[in-house]
Design a protein around this motif. Sequence first.
Motif, PDB file in Angstrom:
ATOM      1  N   CYS A 168       6.214   3.456  22.616  1.00 59.98           N
ATOM      2  CA  CYS A 168       5.619   4.897  23.811  1.00 59.98           C
ATOM      3  C   CYS A 168       6.067   4.330  25.613  1.00 59.98           C
ATOM      4  O   CYS A 168       5.185   2.713  25.949  1.00 59.98           O
ATOM      5  N   ALA A 170       6.325   6.372  29.539  1.00 61.85           N
ATOM      6  CA  ALA A 170       5.442   7.999  30.011  1.00 61.85           C
ATOM      7  C   ALA A 170       7.397   8.458  30.370  1.00 61.85           C
ATOM      8  O   ALA A 170       7.915   7.057  30.689  1.00 61.85           O
ATOM      9  N   PRO A 171       7.713   9.627  30.348  1.00 61.07           N
ATOM     10  CA  PRO A 171       9.162   9.573  30.527  1.00 61.07           C
ATOM     11  C   PRO A 171      10.070   9.388  31.680  1.00 61.07           C
ATOM     12  O   PRO A 171      11.550   8.536  32.000  1.00 61.07           O
ATOM     13  N   GLU A 172       9.023   9.138  32.812  1.00 61.34           N
ATOM     14  CA  GLU A 172       9.393   8.299  34.406  1.00 61.34           C
ATOM     15  C   GLU A 172      10.034   6.983  34.174  1.00 61.34           C
ATOM     16  O   GLU A 172      10.570   6.502  35.223  1.00 61.34           O
ATOM     17  N   ALA A 174      11.874   6.075  31.323  1.00 59.83           N
ATOM     18  CA  ALA A 174      12.270   5.870  29.840  1.00 59.83           C
ATOM     19  C   ALA A 174      13.565   4.719  30.159  1.00 59.83           C
ATOM     20  O   ALA A 174      14.389   3.837  29.878  1.00 59.83           O
ATOM     21  N   ASP A 175      14.050   5.197  31.803  1.00 59.07           N
ATOM     22  CA  ASP A 175      15.340   4.964  32.069  1.00 59.07           C
ATOM     23  C   ASP A 175      15.288   3.506  32.335  1.00 59.07           C
ATOM     24  O   ASP A 175      16.696   3.069  32.531  1.00 59.07           O
ATOM     25  N   ARG A 231       1.056   6.271  32.759  1.00 63.47           N
ATOM     26  CA  ARG A 231       1.973   5.312  33.525  1.00 63.47           C
ATOM     27  C   ARG A 231       2.082   4.068  33.961  1.00 63.47           C
ATOM     28  O   ARG A 231       2.591   3.559  34.396  1.00 63.47           O
ATOM     29  N   LEU A 246       5.564  12.882  21.578  1.00 63.58           N
ATOM     30  CA  LEU A 246       6.735  13.152  21.298  1.00 63.58           C
ATOM     31  C   LEU A 246       6.983  14.363  21.578  1.00 63.58           C
ATOM     32  O   LEU A 246       7.768  14.924  22.273  1.00 63.58           O
ATOM     33  N   GLY A 249       6.477  15.997  25.019  1.00 70.60           N
ATOM     34  CA  GLY A 249       7.161  15.479  26.094  1.00 70.60           C
ATOM     35  C   GLY A 249       5.637  15.055  26.862  1.00 70.60           C
ATOM     36  O   GLY A 249       6.793  14.014  27.425  1.00 70.60           O
ATOM     37  N   LYS A 250       4.655  14.368  26.054  1.00 70.05           N
ATOM     38  CA  LYS A 250       4.118  13.534  27.447  1.00 70.05           C
ATOM     39  C   LYS A 250       4.912  11.993  26.945  1.00 70.05           C
ATOM     40  O   LYS A 250       4.635  11.356  27.674  1.00 70.05           O
ATOM     41  N   VAL A 252       7.650   9.179  25.783  1.00 69.96           N
ATOM     42  CA  VAL A 252       9.701   9.446  24.783  1.00 69.96           C
ATOM     43  C   VAL A 252       9.455   8.225  24.315  1.00 69.96           C
ATOM     44  O   VAL A 252       8.592   6.865  24.926  1.00 69.96           O
ATOM     45  N   PRO A 254      11.905   5.024  24.169  1.00 70.75           N
ATOM     46  CA  PRO A 254      12.685   4.014  24.692  1.00 70.75           C
ATOM     47  C   PRO A 254      13.694   3.676  23.920  1.00 70.75           C
ATOM     48  O   PRO A 254      15.564   3.736  24.360  1.00 70.75           O
TER      49      PRO A 254
END
Length: 304
Positions: A168, A170-172, A174-175, A231, A246, A249-250, A252, A254
């Motif tokens: 897992c 943080a969403p920031e 994931a990319d 993060r 998940l 939304g806290k 993701v 990847p």
Amino acid sequence: MTTRLPPLNSLRVFSVVMKQGSYRAAAEVLLVSPQAVSQQIKLLEDMLQVELFHRKGRVIEPTEPAIVLSHYVRAGFDEFSNGVRRVTNASDRNRININVSPYFATRYLMERLEHFREREPTADLRLTTMVKLPEFDSDEVDVSIQWGFGEWKDLEVTLLVQDPKIICCAPELADKVETPEDLQNHTLLHPVVGRIHWQRVLSHLGVPDATAKGEIEFQDAATLRRATIARLGIGLISRIDALDDLRSGKLVAPLGRDALNDMPEGDVAGFYLVLPKAHKRIKAVAAFCDWITAENWVALNKAN
């Protein structure tokens, strides 16, 4: 000719050093200075006229005589404990000193412990929560529930439930993690007692010789989880926690929430019942062991 036996204190210090792997770690357990530990080991070596450790800077490696001696020393202290229990009728006592992994205590044990109390209403339970395996004798612990891979020598070890993980972040972040190889470009977060966990995960994902950008160790799973949300890096989060994060939304996943589902069983950590075999001679401890191994912790895992 009578052989002069070393002082028990030196043997105990030796036993702790063998278990902890360094003078400094042993000193923390024994609540003394590393110099005091070194002096006791030197005393023991002088009496035995045998080198017990190869010293390479701050790193020590046990010699072959040390490995042989450690088995006898552990067995000797176990026998001392058994003798004390016998002369004090310890087999009939109701007190059970239990050390539990903090995560297992909060996520599994607390809501089930009343079941044991209903079964053994006179049991006097004393719980502590320490991450590392206790010194059963010096810490006065009867039985422990530990997170790990079941690799505790000279102890009775029973798997209670596996602790599958999800990778897992943080969403920031994931990319920036599209393939397993991308994990090397990030700080990897892991618990103190799970240093080899990421190695097994990366090997399973086809990146066996990976070198991460950095690592951060945490004392417990809850702090590691918060660090992942904050993060600080990529975390291996217990599945029952990861699914909550998940959904909210806290966090993701990847590489997908099922990326580690097919890991070999031996590479999946779990929570184990760990104790010296002799401790089961205490009726109350034997009753606790019978109960906790009969409970279906897997069902509780799935329910979460």
